[in-house]
Scaffold this motif. Structure first.
Motif, short mmCIF file in Angstrom:
data_model
loop_
_atom_site.label_atom_id
_atom_site.label_comp_id
_atom_site.label_asym_id
_atom_site.label_seq_id
_atom_site.Cartn_x
_atom_site.Cartn_y
_atom_site.Cartn_z
N VAL A 109 0.82 -1.23 0.00
CA VAL A 109 0.00 0.00 0.00
C VAL A 109 0.85 1.27 0.00
CG1 VAL A 109 -1.92 -1.14 1.14
CG2 VAL A 109 -0.21 0.03 2.53
N ASP A 110 2.17 1.13 0.03
CA ASP A 110 3.06 2.29 0.00
C ASP A 110 3.34 2.65 -1.46
OD1 ASP A 110 3.36 2.44 2.83
OD2 ASP A 110 4.75 0.75 2.73
N THR A 111 2.77 3.78 -1.91
CA THR A 111 2.84 4.13 -3.32
C THR A 111 3.26 5.58 -3.54
OG1 THR A 111 0.49 4.77 -3.39
CG2 THR A 111 1.02 2.47 -3.90
N VAL A 112 3.72 5.86 -4.75
CA VAL A 112 4.02 7.23 -5.18
C VAL A 112 3.37 7.47 -6.54
CG1 VAL A 112 6.21 7.41 -3.93
CG2 VAL A 112 6.20 6.53 -6.27
N ARG A 113 3.19 8.73 -6.88
CA ARG A 113 2.62 9.08 -8.17
C ARG A 113 3.62 8.87 -9.30
NH1 ARG A 113 -2.95 9.70 -7.59
NH2 ARG A 113 -3.35 10.77 -5.62
N GLY A 114 3.10 8.64 -10.48
CA GLY A 114 3.94 8.42 -11.64
C GLY A 114 4.81 9.61 -11.99
N MET A 115 4.44 10.79 -11.50
CA MET A 115 5.23 11.99 -11.77
C MET A 115 6.67 11.84 -11.28
SD MET A 115 4.46 15.86 -10.43
CE MET A 115 2.80 15.76 -11.11
N ILE B 118 3.31 22.23 1.96
CA ILE B 118 4.11 21.07 1.59
C ILE B 118 3.49 19.77 2.10
CG2 ILE B 118 6.29 19.89 2.13
CD1 ILE B 118 7.75 22.48 1.66
N PRO B 119 2.96 19.71 3.35
CA PRO B 119 2.34 18.45 3.79
C PRO B 119 1.19 18.01 2.90
CG PRO B 119 2.79 19.85 5.68
CD PRO B 119 3.07 20.68 4.46
N VAL B 120 0.43 18.96 2.34
CA VAL B 120 -0.67 18.62 1.44
C VAL B 120 -0.11 18.06 0.12
CG1 VAL B 120 -2.67 19.51 0.18
CG2 VAL B 120 -2.11 20.42 2.45
N ALA B 121 0.94 18.70 -0.39
CA ALA B 121 1.57 18.22 -1.61
C ALA B 121 2.20 16.85 -1.40
CB ALA B 121 2.62 19.22 -2.08
N TYR B 122 2.80 16.66 -0.21
CA TYR B 122 3.41 15.37 0.13
C TYR B 122 2.36 14.26 0.08
CZ TYR B 122 5.89 11.84 2.93
OH TYR B 122 6.46 10.68 3.38
N ARG B 123 1.19 14.54 0.68
CA ARG B 123 0.13 13.53 0.69
C ARG B 123 -0.41 13.30 -0.71
NH1 ARG B 123 0.52 10.27 2.36
NH2 ARG B 123 0.47 10.70 4.59
N ALA B 124 -0.44 14.32 -1.55
CA ALA B 124 -0.91 14.16 -2.92
C ALA B 124 0.05 13.30 -3.74
CB ALA B 124 -1.09 15.52 -3.58
N GLY C 44 12.72 27.53 8.41
CA GLY C 44 11.89 26.52 9.02
C GLY C 44 12.50 25.14 8.90
N VAL C 45 11.75 24.14 9.35
CA VAL C 45 12.20 22.75 9.34
C VAL C 45 11.08 21.89 8.76
CG1 VAL C 45 13.03 20.80 10.70
CG2 VAL C 45 13.61 23.14 11.41
N LEU C 46 11.41 21.11 7.75
CA LEU C 46 10.51 20.10 7.20
C LEU C 46 10.87 18.76 7.82
CD1 LEU C 46 8.47 18.89 5.12
CD2 LEU C 46 10.41 18.76 3.52
N THR C 47 9.90 18.13 8.48
CA THR C 47 10.12 16.82 9.10
C THR C 47 9.20 15.80 8.43
OG1 THR C 47 10.65 17.86 11.23
CG2 THR C 47 10.12 15.51 11.26
N THR C 48 9.76 14.66 8.06
CA THR C 48 8.94 13.59 7.49
C THR C 48 9.13 12.32 8.31
OG1 THR C 48 10.68 12.91 5.92
CG2 THR C 48 9.08 14.55 5.16
N LYS C 49 8.03 11.61 8.54
CA LYS C 49 8.03 10.37 9.32
C LYS C 49 7.55 9.21 8.45
CE LYS C 49 8.95 12.38 13.35
NZ LYS C 49 10.17 12.08 14.12
N ARG C 50 8.14 8.05 8.69
CA ARG C 50 7.89 6.85 7.86
C ARG C 50 7.90 7.21 6.38
NH1 ARG C 50 4.37 3.37 5.41
NH2 ARG C 50 5.03 1.19 5.60
N ASP C 51 8.99 7.79 6.01
CA ASP C 51 9.17 8.33 4.66
C ASP C 51 10.22 7.48 3.94
OD1 ASP C 51 9.47 9.84 2.41
OD2 ASP C 51 10.36 11.57 3.42
#
Length: 206
Positions: free
Chosen positions: A30-36, A134-140, A157-164
């Motif tokens: 279920v871990d997927t990314v867009r074709g872009m 960015i979090p919205v774009a990340y989820r998209a 600022g700081v961008l933090t990503t979890k289970r990435d």
């Protein structure tokens, strides 16, 4: 730290077969990314090394073509990214710079899409408003993990990503690509891995 387009840090050590296999072992169906993301990687490879390199990367993948807003297994993308980065390493001065180079096209590609153009409307209010999304774009762009943005100043600022499953190098390159798209030429980013699949990237400009 990445200042403009120049990397000044040493290699991260993430460009090994062992690291690729570690990430693949943690990925689920279920871990997927867009074709872009596939398109951006292949476009850089094509521009830098030609069609033979593209064909070589596609040999080990189940799909040979990708639709921008369809979803595909992140395991497939990781295999493509690592193979492409290894091929580009000599030209780009190492694995890390190769990943940054490939990722730098994600923001321009996304912002040029129909969905991305809606995000660009936020830029009229300034870079901060766009970066807040960015979090919205990340989820998209992906089905896994989460991203948060914490501001440490008016232009930092700081961008933090979890289970990435992506490398912090992806986010360094992506942020610099975003800065360039917005016409910010003094952007700075600096990332690190803070957990098995967790990243932290500081950014600033002006």
């Amino acid at each position: 730290m990445i200042d403009g387009q120049t990397a000044t840090s040493a290699e991260s050590g993430l460009g090994t077969e062992l690291e690729l296999q570690r990430r693949l072992a943690l990925a689920t169906p279920v871990d997927t990314v867009r074709g872009m993301s596939f398109h951006t990687t292949l476009d850089v490879l094509r521009a830098d090394l030609g069609e033979d390199a593209v064909a070589r990367c596609l040999e080990s993948l189940s799909d040979k073509s990708y639709k921008s807003f369809f979803t595909y297994p992140v395991s497939e993308y990781l295999r493509l990214q690592y193979t492409a980065a290894w091929l580009l390493s000599e030209k780009q001065g190492g694995f890390d710079n190769a990943v940054r180079r490939m990722a730098s096209g994600i923001a321009p590609g996304f912002l040029g899409s129909v969905v991305g153009k809606a995000f660009m409307l936020l830029a009229k209010e300034g870079p901060k408003q766009l970066l807040n999304n960015i979090p919205v774009a990340y989820r998209a762009a992906s089905s896994f993990g989460e991203a948060t943005v914490h501001w440490t100043g008016p232009r930092s600022g700081v961008l933090t990503t979890k289970r990435d499953f992506l490398l912090y190098l992806n986010h360094e390159g992506g942020l610099m690509g975003l800065f360039r798209t917005l016409g910010i030429h003094d952007g700075r980013v600096s990332g690190r891995q803070i957990g098995p699949l967790d990243n932290e990237v500081t950014f600033s400009w002006g």
